[in-house]
Design a protein around this motif. Structure first.
Motif, PDB file in Angstrom:
ATOM      1  N   GLU A   1      32.607  43.803  84.370  1.00  0.00           N
ATOM      2  CA  GLU A   1      31.219  42.967  83.799  1.00  0.00           C
ATOM      3  C   GLU A   1      30.089  43.547  84.322  1.00  0.00           C
ATOM      4  O   GLU A   1      28.978  43.994  83.617  1.00  0.00           O
ATOM      5  CB  GLU A   1      31.313  41.542  83.807  1.00  0.00           C
TER       6      GLU A   1
ATOM      7  N   ARG B   1      28.450  46.610  82.322  1.00  0.00           N
ATOM      8  CA  ARG B   1      28.856  46.515  81.073  1.00  0.00           C
ATOM      9  C   ARG B   1      27.418  46.812  80.277  1.00  0.00           C
ATOM     10  O   ARG B   1      27.432  47.407  79.066  1.00  0.00           O
ATOM     11  CB  ARG B   1      29.220  45.154  80.593  1.00  0.00           C
TER      12      ARG B   1
ATOM     13  N   TYR C   1      38.304  38.520  83.509  1.00  0.00           N
ATOM     14  CA  TYR C   1      37.137  39.177  84.309  1.00  0.00           C
ATOM     15  C   TYR C   1      37.307  39.559  85.714  1.00  0.00           C
ATOM     16  O   TYR C   1      36.751  40.439  86.069  1.00  0.00           O
ATOM     17  CB  TYR C   1      36.129  38.275  84.152  1.00  0.00           C
TER      18      TYR C   1
ATOM     19  N   GLY D   1      27.191  35.652  85.252  1.00  0.00           N
ATOM     20  CA  GLY D   1      28.185  37.237  85.800  1.00  0.00           C
ATOM     21  C   GLY D   1      27.606  37.540  86.995  1.00  0.00           C
ATOM     22  O   GLY D   1      27.271  36.719  87.924  1.00  0.00           O
TER      23      GLY D   1
END
Length: 267
Positions: A18, A21, A12, A56
Motif C-alpha cells: 500500500e 500505491r 495488506y 494506511g
C-alpha cells in the motif's frame, strides 16, 4: 476478528504494498493529487485535530502534519501502523477498527474514512462506521469518506487492455450486488452507486452531504495513454477535467473513487 477482516489484514500484510500505491499509476496519482486538493479545500484550518481512520501507512496524514494539522491515525492493519509510526515525520498511530474507534466522543475537529467503507460488505457495518466517525467528531465538524465506484473495475480493465469476457461477466454481476470477487485480485470490497452512498450517509445522520468524483471521467484516458507520446498531456487534461467536474452529478460515478464531504450533526 471475523474471517473477512482477517483476510483483508492478510492481503495488506502479505500480498499488497500500500505504501507505494499512490505513485504507481496515472489513476492513483490522480487520486492522490485530487484527494489532497479536496482535503485542503474541505477541512477546517490547521491546527485542527484530524482522525485519519483507515489511513494506511500515512500518505495523507504526513501531508496534513506538514500543513500544521494535529493528526492521529487508526488502521486495521498492524503493518500499516508500524509504517506510519516509523516514517518521517512519525505519525501518532494505533491499530483499530472503523466500526469501534478507540477515541473519545467529540474529540476531533474532522474525521477521515478514506478506506474503511469499501472494505465493509454489509450496509449496517458501513453505517456503523459512519456513525462512529460522527461520535468522535465535534458537532459541526467535517467528515470525509471515500468509496469505490460500482463501475471502476471494468473501466480499469478496459483502460489497461485487460478486458475480456470474464470481465464483462463480472461487471454484470457487480451491477446487481456490488461485491468484489476476492479471488480475482483485490481483497474483500464493496463498490458503491452514488445514490446508495448518499443514502447510507443520511441513514448514519450526516448532514450537508456532497459527493465528489475524485479522479474525474478522464482517468481511463490517462491510463490508456501510457506509454505513448501524449501521456503527460493526457494526464494533465484528466486532472483539469477532474477539478472542473468534481461534483457534476452525471459524471461523478465515472471516477474510480468517490469522496463524501459531510458535516457531523448536532448532538
Amino acid at each position: 476478528m471475523d474471517h473477512a477482516t482477517h483476510e483483508i489484514v492478510t492481503f495488506y500484510e502479505d500480498r499488497y504494498e500500500e505504501a507505494t500505491r499512490l505513485q504507481r499509476r496515472p489513476q492513483s496519482r490522480l487520486e492522490r493529487i485530487r484527494t489532497l486538493e479536496l482535503l485542503r479545500e474541505l477541512l477546517p484550518p490547521a491546527p485542527a485535530t484530524v482522525l485519519d481512520v483507515g489511513g494506511g501507512p500515512g500518505a495523507y496524514a504526513r501531508e496534513l502534519l506538514a500543513d500544521g494539522y494535529r493528526v492521529r491515525l487508526v488502521d486495521l492493519v498492524p503493518g500499516h501502523v508500524d509504517q506510519a509510526r516509523a516514517g518521517t515525520p512519525p505519525i501518532d498511530a494505533v491499530v483499530g477498527d472503523a466500526r469501534d474507534l478507540p477515541e473519545p466522543d467529540a474529540s476531533q475537529d474532522a474525521t477521515l474514512l478514506l478506506g474503511p467503507l469499501y472494505h465493509l460488505h454489509e450496509p449496517a457495518d458501513r453505517v456503523r462506521a459512519l456513525r462512529e466517525a460522527i461520535r468522535v467528531t465535534r458537532p459541526g465538524g467535517r467528515i470525509l469518506a471515500a468509496a469505490i465506484s460500482r463501475f471502476a473495475g471494468p473501466i480499469d480493465m478496459l483502460a489497461t487492455a485487460r478486458f475480456g469476457d470474464h470481465v464483462l461477466s463480472d461487471a454484470e454481476r457487480l451491477l446487481t450486488n456490488g461485491v468484489n470477487d476476492a479471488s480475482i485480485g483485490f481483497t474483500h470490497a464493496y463498490f458503491h452507486r452514488v445514490a446508495e452512498l448518499t443514502a447510507e450517509c443520511e441513514a448514519a445522520g450526516l448532514t450537508d452531504v456532497v459527493i465528489h468524483g475524485v479522479e474525474g471521467p478522464g482517468w481511463p484516458a490517462a491510463e490508456a495513454a501510457l506509454p505513448g507520446p501524449h501521456a503527460d498531456a493526457t494526464f494533465d487534461g484528466a486532472l483539469r477535467l477532474a477539478r472542473l467536474l468534481s461534483t457534476e452529478p452525471e459524471v461523478v460515478p465515472a471516477s474510480a473513487h468517490l469522496l463524501v464531504a459531510a458535516t457531523a450533526p448536532p448532538r
